[in-house]
Scaffold this active site. Structure first.
Site, PDB file in Angstrom:
ATOM      1  N   HIS A  58      10.645   3.042  13.486  1.00  0.00           N
ATOM      2  CA  HIS A  58      12.051   2.638  13.475  1.00  0.00           C
ATOM      3  C   HIS A  58      12.177   1.177  13.895  1.00  0.00           C
ATOM      4  O   HIS A  58      12.982   0.822  14.746  1.00  0.00           O
ATOM      5  CB  HIS A  58      12.877   3.522  14.425  1.00  0.00           C
ATOM      6  CG  HIS A  58      12.710   4.980  14.199  1.00  0.00           C
ATOM      7  ND1 HIS A  58      12.621   5.901  15.217  1.00  0.00           N
ATOM      8  CD2 HIS A  58      12.593   5.692  13.052  1.00  0.00           C
ATOM      9  CE1 HIS A  58      12.474   7.117  14.712  1.00  0.00           C
ATOM     10  NE2 HIS A  58      12.440   7.011  13.402  1.00  0.00           N
ATOM     11  N   GLU A  99      11.111  -4.692  -6.556  1.00  0.00           N
ATOM     12  CA  GLU A  99      10.362  -3.790  -5.689  1.00  0.00           C
ATOM     13  C   GLU A  99       8.877  -4.119  -5.778  1.00  0.00           C
ATOM     14  O   GLU A  99       8.307  -4.165  -6.871  1.00  0.00           O
ATOM     15  CB  GLU A  99      10.610  -2.339  -6.097  1.00  0.00           C
ATOM     16  CG  GLU A  99       9.697  -1.319  -5.432  1.00  0.00           C
ATOM     17  CD  GLU A  99       9.705  -1.376  -3.919  1.00  0.00           C
ATOM     18  OE1 GLU A  99       8.628  -1.432  -3.320  1.00  0.00           O
ATOM     19  OE2 GLU A  99      10.820  -1.389  -3.334  1.00  0.00           O
ATOM     20  N   ALA A 100       8.245  -4.345  -4.612  1.00  0.00           N
ATOM     21  CA  ALA A 100       6.823  -4.683  -4.592  1.00  0.00           C
ATOM     22  C   ALA A 100       5.950  -3.513  -4.998  1.00  0.00           C
ATOM     23  O   ALA A 100       4.844  -3.700  -5.516  1.00  0.00           O
ATOM     24  CB  ALA A 100       6.422  -5.176  -3.200  1.00  0.00           C
TER      25      ALA A 100
END
Length: 539
Positions: free
Chosen positions: A477, A36-37
Site C-alpha cells: 500500500h 500501459e507498460a
C-alpha cells in the site's frame, strides 16, 4: 519517429488511470490515449479472485522492486506491482477498504481544499454497486456504480471463532466493515462481481474502450515526459523495440503508481538536483520531495495450526483437491476461490492512548508452507491452519525511492525505512501483544494446536521489532512519493498539478501524504473520480 496527437495522454491503467480514461473519454469530442507498460489482462486467471496467489509474483504480470536491507546482514524485501492492464488492481487481494472521515478531513485541514470526507464519500457512492446482502446504511454506499462490492461468503467456522473471540475483546462484530471508525471486526468487502474479480480495468477501462475516442496501447514503456519550455507537450515511449513520440494538446496525466510515478518524474527532470545529477539526468525543476515521504505498512504475520476445524487448507493442499475446488468455483462462483486475500478484517486500538483504531488485521482460515500467501503454487499447509497479518493503520515512518539512471530498465534505490519512528515501534509491540492475546482466548484459542510463525511466540520488545524489520509483512500500500500539499516543496498542488511545470498532473496513490487507514485501491479510485472533474474544469 512517429508522432501522434491526443487531447490527453494517461500513463498507467491502474486504479487512477482506468478511472480517468473512462471519465474523460465520456466526452466524444475528447481524444484520449492510455499507455500501459505491461500486457493484456485477458487471461482467465485474472478473473479468479484467489488467482492473485498465482499472479502476484509472476514476471509476466508484475514488476519487481528490491528494498535496501532493513538491518545490516539482512536481505531486502521484494515488492511486486502490477505490470498489466489494470495495474495492481489486476493482481491484488481485492480488499475494498475505504478509510474514514478523519483520514480525509485531515487532507483538507492541511491545506488541500476539496479533498475532505464529503468528497470521498460522494465518490465512493458514485463508484460502488454495493451487493451486500445485509442491512447497511444507504447513506454510506452506492448502487449502480461501475465497481461491484461484495462481502465474503459463506460464513466459515474458523472465521466465526475469530469474530466471536474478537467481540469479547471489544471488537464489535459488524456486517459493514466500512460503516464506522469503531473497534470492529467483520467479513471483508471485495471488489468482486458474482465471485469474479473487478479490477480497475474491468470496471472502468474495458467498457470505455468501446468508444472510438479512447485508445489503449500496451507494452508501452514511457521513457520520459517531453517539454516545450516548462509545458508538458508529450511523452517518449518505447513500444516493442521502437521509439515513438505522442503529443498531448491539453495535459499529460501520470497514473503509474507510487513506485513508478516518482521515477518517471525524475527521468523527466523533475526532482532533487543531487539525485538527478547522479543519474545523469538534466534537471528541469527542483522538486525535493519527489520520491521522498514514501509510506508503506509494515506488520507482523501470525500463523497457527488448527485442531477441531478444517478451514480452507484441505480445499487446495493437493492436486486433486485443487481440481475439485476449481470445478466447484467454475459452476457456483462461490467458496474460497471467490474471495480475495483475507476473509475477515479486524480494526483494533492496540495502544490505549489511541483515539481511534490504530491497527488492522487481515484474517484467513488457512495456513501456508511458505512465509506468505503470495506463492505461485498456492502451497498451503497439509494440516488445517489459520493466519493473520496485522499492520499499523497510519504509520509515521517514511522512506524513499529514486532512479539510478535515465533508463527505466535500471533498478531504482528503494529505502523502505520501516519502523523508524518511536510511534511505529511502540505500535508494533502493542499489535503483537494484542494478537497473541486474541489467539489465546475463547473459541479461537481452543482451535490453536501449535504456533507456525515466530511472531506467535516472541514477547521481547526488541526481538519483535527486529523480527518485524527482517521478516515482517509489507502491505503493498505504498503512497506519498509525489504528495499533494500547499507548500512550494510539495510535489503537486490540491488540483494534482505538478509544481514548476504546466499541463502535467499526477493522479494515483503517490499523491496521498499519509495512509488513509487501510488499503489504497478504493481511495485511489475515488481520488481519480474527483480528479477527472478538476481536469475538465481547468480546460
Amino acid at each position: 519517429m512517429t508522432r501522434v496527437s491526443y487531447d490527453y495522454i494517461i500513463v498507467g491503467t491502474g486504479a487512477g488511470g482506468s478511472v480517468l480514461a473512462s471519465r474523460l473519454s465520456a466526452d466524444p469530442g475528447i481524444k484520449v490515449l492510455v499507455l500501459e507498460a505491461g500486457g493484456s489482462d485477458r487471461h482467465p486467471i485474472h478473473k479468479v479472485p484467489k488467482g492473485f496467489a498465482f499472479t502476484m509474483t509472476d514476471p509476466k504480470y508484475t514488476s519487481r522492486y528490491t528494498t535496501k536491507p532493513a538491518v545490516d546482514g539482512a536481505v531486502g524485501d521484494t515488492w511486486f506491482r502490477g505490470r498489466v492492464v489494470g495495474g495492481s488492481t489486476t493482481i491484488n487481494g481485492l480488499v475494498w477498504n475505504r478509510g474514514w472521515r478523519p483520514d480525509f478531513d485531515r487532507l483538507e485541514a492541511d491545506g488541500n481544499p476539496g479533498w475532505g470526507w464529503s468528497t470521498f464519500l460522494t465518490a465512493y457512492r458514485e463508484l460502488e454497486n454495493f451487493r451486500a446482502g445485509v442491512d447497511v446504511d444507504p447513506g454510506l454506499h452506492g448502487v449502480g456504480g461501475p465497481v461491484d462490492v461484495e462481502i465474503a461468503r459463506p460464513r466459515e467456522e474458523i472465521c466465526e471463532a475469530f469474530l466471536s473471540t474478537a467481540a469479547t475483546m471489544g471488537l464489535a462484530r459488524v456486517d459493514d466493515v466500512n460503516g464506522s471508525d469503531a473497534n470492529r471486526a467483520g467479513y471483508a468487502q471485495f471488489s468482486t462481481r458474482r465471485g469474479l474479480r473487478v479490477s480497475a480495468s474491468s470496471a472502468h477501462l474495458r467498457p470505455a474502450l468501446r468508444r472510438p475516442n479512447l485508445t489503449l496501447l500496451t507494452d508501452a514503456v514511457v521513457q520520459r515526459v517531453l517539454f516545450d519550455g516548462r509545458r508538458a507537450k508529450g511523452v517518449l515511449v518505447e513500444h516493442r523495440g521502437a521509439r515513438r513520440e505522442f503529443r498531448a494538446r491539453r495535459e499529460i496525466l501520470i497514473c503509474a503508481g507510487a513506485l513508478e510515478t516518482p521515477l518517471l518524474l525524475e527521468r523527466s527532470g523533475i526532482g532533487r538536483g543531487d539525485v538527478l545529477r547522479a543519474a545523469g539526468v538534466e534537471q528541469l525543476v527542483e522538486s525535493p520531495n519527489v520520491g521522498e515521504r514514501m509510506s508503506e505498512h509494515r506488520g507482523l504475520r501470525f500463523m497457527y495450526e488448527v485442531r477441531g476445524a478444517r478451514g480452507f487448507n484441505h480445499l487446495v493442499n493437493t492436486q486433486a483437491a485443487q481440481t475439485i475446488t476449481g470445478a466447484k468455483y467454475l459452476f457456483t462462483r462461490s467458496g474460497m476461490m471467490s474471495q480475495g486475500s483475507a476473509s475477515v478484517l479486524a480494526y483494533l486500538t492496540a495502544q490505549e492512548n489511541s483515539p481511534r483504531p490504530d491497527a488492522i488485521a487481515f484474517f484467513s482460515p488457512m495456513s501456508t508452507k511458505t512465509a506468505t500467501l503470495h506463492d505461485k503454487k498456492l502451497a498451503t499447509a497439509d494440516e488445517p491452519g489459520m493466519m493473520a497479518a496485522v499492520y499499523p493503520l497510519r504509520p509515521t515512518s517514511s522512506g524513499s525511492i529514486h532512479i539510478t539512471s535515465s533508463s527505466p530498465k535500471d533498478a531504482p534505490v528503494v529505502d523502505a525505512n520501516f519502523l523508524d519512528t518511536e510511534h511505529d515501534r511502540a505500535l508494533t509491540v502493542a499489535m503483537g501483544a494484542a494478537m497473541r492475546e486474541l489467539f489465546s482466548q475463547g473459541s479461537l484459542g481452543q482451535l490453536v494446536a501449535a504456533p507456525l510463525s515466530p511472531a506467535c511466540e516472541i514477547d521481547d520488545d526488541d526481538e519483535l521489532i527486529d523480527h518485524a524489520l527482517t521478516a515482517g509483512a509489507s502491505g503493498y500500500h505504498t503512497l506519498g512519493t509525489a504528495a499533494m500539499g500547499p507548500n512550494d516543496d510539495d510535489v503537486v498542488d490540491a488540483r494534482l498539478r505538478v509544481r514548476g511545470v504546466e499541463a502535467l498532473r499526477v493522479v494515483d496513490a503517490s499523491v496521498f501524504p499519509y495512509q488513509p487507514s487501510g488499503n489504497t485501491s478504493a481511495p485511489a479510485q475515488a481520488l481519480a473520480w474527483r480528479a477527472a472533474s478538476l481536469i475538465v474544469e481547468d480546460v
